[in-house]
Design an enzyme around this catalytic site. Structure first.
Site, PDB file in Angstrom:
ATOM      1  N   PHE A 176      -2.312  24.000 -24.951  1.00 21.44           N
ATOM      2  CA  PHE A 176      -0.966  23.424 -25.043  1.00 21.44           C
ATOM      3  C   PHE A 176       0.115  24.522 -24.998  1.00 21.44           C
ATOM      4  CE2 PHE A 176       1.987  22.220 -28.747  1.00 21.44           C
ATOM      5  CZ  PHE A 176       3.007  21.807 -27.914  1.00 21.44           C
ATOM      6  N   ASN A 221       4.992  24.014 -36.769  1.00 17.23           N
ATOM      7  CA  ASN A 221       4.835  22.690 -36.132  1.00 17.23           C
ATOM      8  C   ASN A 221       5.340  22.628 -34.681  1.00 17.23           C
ATOM      9  OD1 ASN A 221       5.097  22.213 -39.225  1.00 17.23           O
ATOM     10  ND2 ASN A 221       4.046  20.412 -38.430  1.00 17.23           N
ATOM     11  N   ALA A 238      -7.691  29.918 -30.090  1.00 17.04           N
ATOM     12  CA  ALA A 238      -8.022  29.648 -31.500  1.00 17.04           C
ATOM     13  C   ALA A 238      -8.446  28.200 -31.634  1.00 17.04           C
ATOM     14  CB  ALA A 238      -6.798  29.897 -32.377  1.00 17.04           C
ATOM     15  N   GLU A 295      -0.978  19.276 -48.738  1.00 15.13           N
ATOM     16  CA  GLU A 295       0.109  19.254 -47.742  1.00 15.13           C
ATOM     17  C   GLU A 295       1.446  19.542 -48.396  1.00 15.13           C
ATOM     18  OE1 GLU A 295      -0.406  16.500 -43.879  1.00 15.13           O
ATOM     19  OE2 GLU A 295       0.906  15.817 -45.457  1.00 15.13           O
ATOM     20  N   TYR A 328      -8.637  26.294 -41.818  1.00 13.31           N
ATOM     21  CA  TYR A 328      -7.843  26.637 -40.631  1.00 13.31           C
ATOM     22  C   TYR A 328      -6.766  27.657 -41.010  1.00 13.31           C
ATOM     23  CZ  TYR A 328      -4.031  26.556 -37.331  1.00 13.31           C
ATOM     24  OH  TYR A 328      -3.022  26.959 -36.498  1.00 13.31           O
ATOM     25  N   ILE A 387     -14.106  34.557 -26.094  1.00 13.61           N
ATOM     26  CA  ILE A 387     -13.808  35.892 -26.635  1.00 13.61           C
ATOM     27  C   ILE A 387     -14.833  36.355 -27.668  1.00 13.61           C
ATOM     28  CG2 ILE A 387     -11.326  35.972 -26.155  1.00 13.61           C
ATOM     29  CD1 ILE A 387     -10.878  35.008 -29.068  1.00 13.61           C
ATOM     30  N   THR A 390     -10.997  23.390 -25.853  1.00 17.26           N
ATOM     31  CA  THR A 390      -9.894  22.428 -26.018  1.00 17.26           C
ATOM     32  C   THR A 390      -8.835  22.611 -24.930  1.00 17.26           C
ATOM     33  OG1 THR A 390      -8.807  23.912 -27.593  1.00 17.26           O
ATOM     34  CG2 THR A 390     -10.177  22.167 -28.523  1.00 17.26           C
ATOM     35  N   GLY A 391      -8.811  23.769 -24.318  1.00 14.85           N
ATOM     36  CA  GLY A 391      -7.884  23.993 -23.196  1.00 14.85           C
ATOM     37  C   GLY A 391      -8.330  23.173 -21.993  1.00 14.85           C
TER      38      GLY A 391
END
Ligand code: UDP
Length: 330
Positions: A13, A173, A78, A267, A144, A57, A37-38
């Site tokens: 993204f 974000n 990542a 959160e 994470y 990597i 995920t890419g």
């Protein structure tokens, strides 16, 4: 002389937007991505102008080769998302920490002029100061956040000891076109946009009064470029919009019905970047307001048409471990 940039995670993204910006600046771009995920489709429109290597990597033996004659390394590869990091911390450690370590080791042997690391504002955990400066307490709440912070520590250490000239940017974000949609329950924009397309209610955590510093992805790409071009190194900067908006306001902009789901442990109520350091030292400014950003994203909403649609029950099942491990009352 043409600048050469190596972008890890360049098919993702944020990475694909960085590729767009660097190519528009006539920078020679090589992308490394393992495509976990890419997506190649994120680069389809520009693939004739860049070099792409499928590469992990953590294991690839050709890192030295890919780094030959490279000026800038922009390290965006990542694993993101909170839920899978709680379920599978080993994988997160391996990519976000070991992967970063291997890349830094390869950089020591090369002659790069700048290493840019994508750090996360989640390192602040539940902040106590707003807007939050870079000097605020570090307090990761889940794997994470911890693994991205450990990666940042490695980068700063390699910058100091082995003189890999580095800048770490703590993203707040990030949202915008191509924000990733995969099988996992992830960042709020992907969740809400798929719900909007499916005409399902937006799943609002708590009462929706919590606020986030939403930063538009092209502003992030510009921040990365400024950092790469700067003469600074061994520095950490917040990269955020410097504003904070509530989830309820986001829903007003996205327009639709909502349903409330339980608050999630660990959160923060607020994320809100103090961006005075990056404004002052890198002369970077956010340019896209949340209203403009949401409009731009809605124009591209078809991107989310095959994305999973989350309902309160599916979210409850998916976030079971989140509540199990992070809830202090358990
Ligand atoms: N959020 C929400 N509904 C969802 C997912 C997220 O209301 O289905 C809210 C969440 O409570 C948070 C914001 O959206 O305030 C951003 O969540 P995200 O997971 O994208 O990022 P983070 O919480 O890590 O800042």
């Amino acid at each position: 002389m043409t600048i050469k940039a190596l972008i890890t995670g360049g098919a993702g993204f944020i990475g694909s937007h960085v590729v767009d910006l660097l190519v528009s600046e006539n920078i020679e771009v090589t992308v490394l991505d393992n495509f976990s995920t890419g997506r190649l489709s994120n680069l389809n429109h520009i693939k004739s102008k860049i070099t792409i290597h499928q590469c992990d990597i953590r294991t690839d033996d050709n890192l030295d080769l890919y780094l030959k004659d490279v000026d800038w390394v922009i390290h965006l590869a990542a694993l993101a998302d909170i839920v899978p990091s709680i379920q599978n911390p080993k994988e997160y450690y391996s990519v976000n920490v070991n992967g970063t370590f291997r890349l830094l080791e390869a950089c020591v042997k090369s002659n790069i002029s700048k290493f840019i690391y994508a750090a996360s504002s989640s390192c602040y955990g539940i902040p106590e100061i707003f807007p939050t400066p870079e000097t605020a307490k570090i307090n990761p709440q889940y794997p994470y956040a911890l693994t991205k912070r450990l990666g940042e520590e490695l980068v700063m250490h390699w910058s100091k000891v082995y003189k890999v000239p580095s800048i770490s940017l703590r993203f707040f974000n990030v949202y915008g076109p191509r924000s990733r949609t995969s099988g996992t329950y992830g960042a709020v924009f992907g969740v809400f946009l798929a719900q909007k397309l499916a005409k399902k209610p937006f799943t609002v955590v708590g009462d929706g009064s919590q606020t986030r510093d939403f930063t538009f992805v092209t502003d992030v790409a510009k921040g990365i470029l400024k950092a790469a071009k700067s003469n600074y190194s061994n520095k950490i900067y917040n990269l955020g919009s410097g504003k904070t908006v509530s989830i309820n306001y986001l829903i007003e902009l996205l327009k639709g019905k909502k349903v409330n789901i339980p608050k999630r442990p660990g959160e923060p109520e607020i994320t809100f970047a103090n961006i005075s350091k990056i404004q002052r030292e890198l002369n970077w400014e956010p340019t896209i307001s949340i209203e403009e950003g949401v409009n731009l994203i809605i124009k591209n909403i078809d991107y989310w048409k095959n994305a999973p649609v989350w309902t309160p029950n599916k979210i409850k099942a998916e976030t079971k471990d989140w509540f199990k491990f992070l809830d202090k009352n358990n």
